[in-house]
Write a protein that holds these residues in place. Sequence first.
Motif, PDB file in Angstrom:
ATOM      1  N   VAL A   3       0.872  -1.231   0.028  1.00 46.94           N
ATOM      2  CA  VAL A   3       0.134  -0.019   0.125  1.00 46.94           C
ATOM      3  C   VAL A   3       0.838   1.148   0.067  1.00 46.94           C
ATOM      4  O   VAL A   3       1.772   1.380   0.738  1.00 46.94           O
ATOM      5  N   THR A   4       0.400   2.443  -1.009  1.00 46.31           N
ATOM      6  CA  THR A   4       1.355   3.458  -1.084  1.00 46.31           C
ATOM      7  C   THR A   4       0.234   4.607  -0.668  1.00 46.31           C
ATOM      8  O   THR A   4      -0.992   4.593  -1.491  1.00 46.31           O
ATOM      9  N   CYS A   5       0.717   5.503   0.030  1.00 50.15           N
ATOM     10  CA  CYS A   5      -0.075   6.757   0.338  1.00 50.15           C
ATOM     11  C   CYS A   5       0.757   7.999  -0.081  1.00 50.15           C
ATOM     12  O   CYS A   5       1.959   8.263   0.115  1.00 50.15           O
ATOM     13  N   GLN A   6      -0.248   9.218  -0.299  1.00 53.27           N
ATOM     14  CA  GLN A   6       0.533  10.380  -0.773  1.00 53.27           C
ATOM     15  C   GLN A   6      -0.229  11.399   0.314  1.00 53.27           C
ATOM     16  O   GLN A   6      -1.404  11.479   0.413  1.00 53.27           O
ATOM     17  N   ASP A   7       0.753  12.484   0.846  1.00 52.89           N
ATOM     18  CA  ASP A   7      -0.269  13.528   1.527  1.00 52.89           C
ATOM     19  C   ASP A   7      -0.991  13.067   2.541  1.00 52.89           C
ATOM     20  O   ASP A   7      -0.778  12.288   3.445  1.00 52.89           O
TER      21      ASP A   7
ATOM     22  N   SER B 131       3.702  -4.441   2.495  1.00 54.75           N
ATOM     23  CA  SER B 131       4.582  -3.105   2.730  1.00 54.75           C
ATOM     24  C   SER B 131       3.706  -1.854   2.864  1.00 54.75           C
ATOM     25  O   SER B 131       2.597  -1.922   2.361  1.00 54.75           O
ATOM     26  N   PHE B 132       4.408  -0.930   3.244  1.00 54.03           N
ATOM     27  CA  PHE B 132       3.723   0.359   3.542  1.00 54.03           C
ATOM     28  C   PHE B 132       4.977   1.576   2.847  1.00 54.03           C
ATOM     29  O   PHE B 132       6.038   1.674   3.216  1.00 54.03           O
ATOM     30  N   THR B 133       4.231   2.470   1.953  1.00 52.59           N
ATOM     31  CA  THR B 133       5.196   3.428   1.216  1.00 52.59           C
ATOM     32  C   THR B 133       4.278   4.710   1.656  1.00 52.59           C
ATOM     33  O   THR B 133       3.081   4.816   1.395  1.00 52.59           O
ATOM     34  N   GLY B 134       4.848   5.537   2.281  1.00 54.00           N
ATOM     35  CA  GLY B 134       4.571   7.000   2.687  1.00 54.00           C
ATOM     36  C   GLY B 134       5.234   7.942   1.695  1.00 54.00           C
ATOM     37  O   GLY B 134       6.539   8.059   1.870  1.00 54.00           O
ATOM     38  N   VAL B 135       4.226   8.675   1.048  1.00 52.25           N
ATOM     39  CA  VAL B 135       5.131   9.678   0.243  1.00 52.25           C
ATOM     40  C   VAL B 135       4.799  11.190   0.688  1.00 52.25           C
ATOM     41  O   VAL B 135       3.549  11.538   0.698  1.00 52.25           O
TER      42      VAL B 135
ATOM     43  N   ALA C 131       9.866   5.500   3.256  1.00 54.46           N
ATOM     44  CA  ALA C 131       9.478   7.037   3.092  1.00 54.46           C
ATOM     45  C   ALA C 131      10.096   7.721   2.045  1.00 54.46           C
ATOM     46  O   ALA C 131      11.240   7.656   1.833  1.00 54.46           O
ATOM     47  N   VAL C 132       9.307   8.166   1.184  1.00 51.08           N
ATOM     48  CA  VAL C 132       9.653   8.922   0.095  1.00 51.08           C
ATOM     49  C   VAL C 132       9.250  10.222   0.418  1.00 51.08           C
ATOM     50  O   VAL C 132       8.085  11.004   0.673  1.00 51.08           O
ATOM     51  N   ASP C 133      10.440  11.204   0.407  1.00 55.19           N
ATOM     52  CA  ASP C 133      10.295  12.910   0.564  1.00 55.19           C
ATOM     53  C   ASP C 133      10.393  13.577  -0.751  1.00 55.19           C
ATOM     54  O   ASP C 133      11.257  13.072  -1.654  1.00 55.19           O
ATOM     55  N   GLY C 134       9.927  14.511  -1.035  1.00 49.45           N
ATOM     56  CA  GLY C 134      10.389  15.432  -2.171  1.00 49.45           C
ATOM     57  C   GLY C 134      10.812  16.771  -1.304  1.00 49.45           C
ATOM     58  O   GLY C 134      11.739  16.810  -0.657  1.00 49.45           O
ATOM     59  N   ILE C 135      10.019  17.910  -1.713  1.00 55.76           N
ATOM     60  CA  ILE C 135      10.529  19.192  -0.995  1.00 55.76           C
ATOM     61  C   ILE C 135      10.554  19.435   0.339  1.00 55.76           C
ATOM     62  O   ILE C 135      11.207  20.036   0.775  1.00 55.76           O
ATOM     63  N   ASN C 136       9.862  18.395   1.124  1.00 57.57           N
ATOM     64  CA  ASN C 136       9.688  18.678   2.575  1.00 57.57           C
ATOM     65  C   ASN C 136      10.673  17.417   3.416  1.00 57.57           C
ATOM     66  O   ASN C 136      10.456  17.388   4.480  1.00 57.57           O
ATOM     67  N   ALA C 137      11.607  17.079   2.625  1.00 59.16           N
ATOM     68  CA  ALA C 137      12.356  15.897   3.358  1.00 59.16           C
ATOM     69  C   ALA C 137      13.271  16.749   4.425  1.00 59.16           C
ATOM     70  O   ALA C 137      13.580  17.932   4.401  1.00 59.16           O
ATOM     71  N   PRO C 138      13.448  16.020   5.446  1.00 55.51           N
ATOM     72  CA  PRO C 138      13.151  14.560   5.775  1.00 55.51           C
ATOM     73  C   PRO C 138      11.775  14.476   6.525  1.00 55.51           C
ATOM     74  O   PRO C 138      11.632  13.444   7.509  1.00 55.51           O
ATOM     75  N   PHE C 139      10.764  15.081   6.312  1.00 55.17           N
ATOM     76  CA  PHE C 139       9.473  15.057   7.142  1.00 55.17           C
ATOM     77  C   PHE C 139       8.992  13.691   7.050  1.00 55.17           C
ATOM     78  O   PHE C 139       8.677  13.111   8.282  1.00 55.17           O
ATOM     79  N   THR C 140       8.688  13.039   5.657  1.00 56.53           N
ATOM     80  CA  THR C 140       8.040  11.785   5.818  1.00 56.53           C
ATOM     81  C   THR C 140       8.959  10.803   6.639  1.00 56.53           C
ATOM     82  O   THR C 140       8.424   9.927   7.645  1.00 56.53           O
TER      83      THR C 140
END
Length: 310
Positions: free
Chosen positions: A106-110, A129-133, A241-250
């Motif tokens: 499962v993958t979630c975003q925001d 598995s769990f992916t948080g973006v 844990a996948v981060d973009g601009i807000n790394a390393p928030f996730t």
Amino acid sequence: MTSSFVTASPIVAGVTHHTAEVNGTTLHYVSAGDTGSPVLLVHGWPESWWAFRDVIPLLAATHRVFAVDLRGFGDSGIADGDHDLATMAEDLHRLVAHLGVGPVHVTCQDISGGPVFAFAATHPGDVLSFTGVETTLPGYGWEMLADVRNGGSWHVGFLAAPGIPELFLAGRERVILDWAVSAMTMVPGGVTEADLDEFARTYARPGGWRGTEGLYRSSLTGGDRMRALAESRPLTVPVLAVDGINAPFTERTMRQVAVDVTAVTIPDVGHFVAQEAPAAFATAVGDFVDRVDASMQGRPAQARSAGKHR
């Protein structure tokens, strides 16, 4: 019960539309691919399954892929009952049972991090598995997003206020969508005018802001419940844990609520990673779930995905 679904959404090759009657509402979801372990994608705000339009074909080359509209979002039903985080988590559990594909990656975003984490923690047998973006959780930093005195954004409280979004945005859905894209993206054209038109179409339905209101409100008030859940049932499945601009928030959030965390930062993207960098998004998720699948070879059959989409 599964039914085919005619949607006003633009066509994506290889993607089919379905509805499922679960937990007192109608969930709209799409599917693609017919081999490999199942991947379930869950959108954030201001999105629907359409946020993954470019990701799905990439993942579907080697996986069965499903992307759902949360209740009150996209083309899913606007039910009479609650549209809160806990209810959405139960929706996901019922949807996985309905799909009949066994446990899912499962993958979630925001903002969907909250309901997806609650789903995974409460129903660990559903999850490989769990992916948080670009996400966090109530009780672990989510509330600071509403703290305008310390860098938070006005829109969080606005969207959580009962009846307020529909009161001010009916007929003007594109106003806040245009603002969100300008404020939260770095890749020009990553979210297109056609994308915004598609999101606006679904928010313009009668009651089209109810899912947003319920999810934002329950996220703002649910910190204590989420902490209690995470402390009693931390995730034991592999987590990305996948981060973009807000790394390393996730990453910071996931390391507090999970045992086995891998962190990836995708450079030069804003908040809407699936839309701004679909190839990098698909590569990060695909490589991760492939490693998880490989590590599970030889484990008991009940710990692996099984069955067919029906």
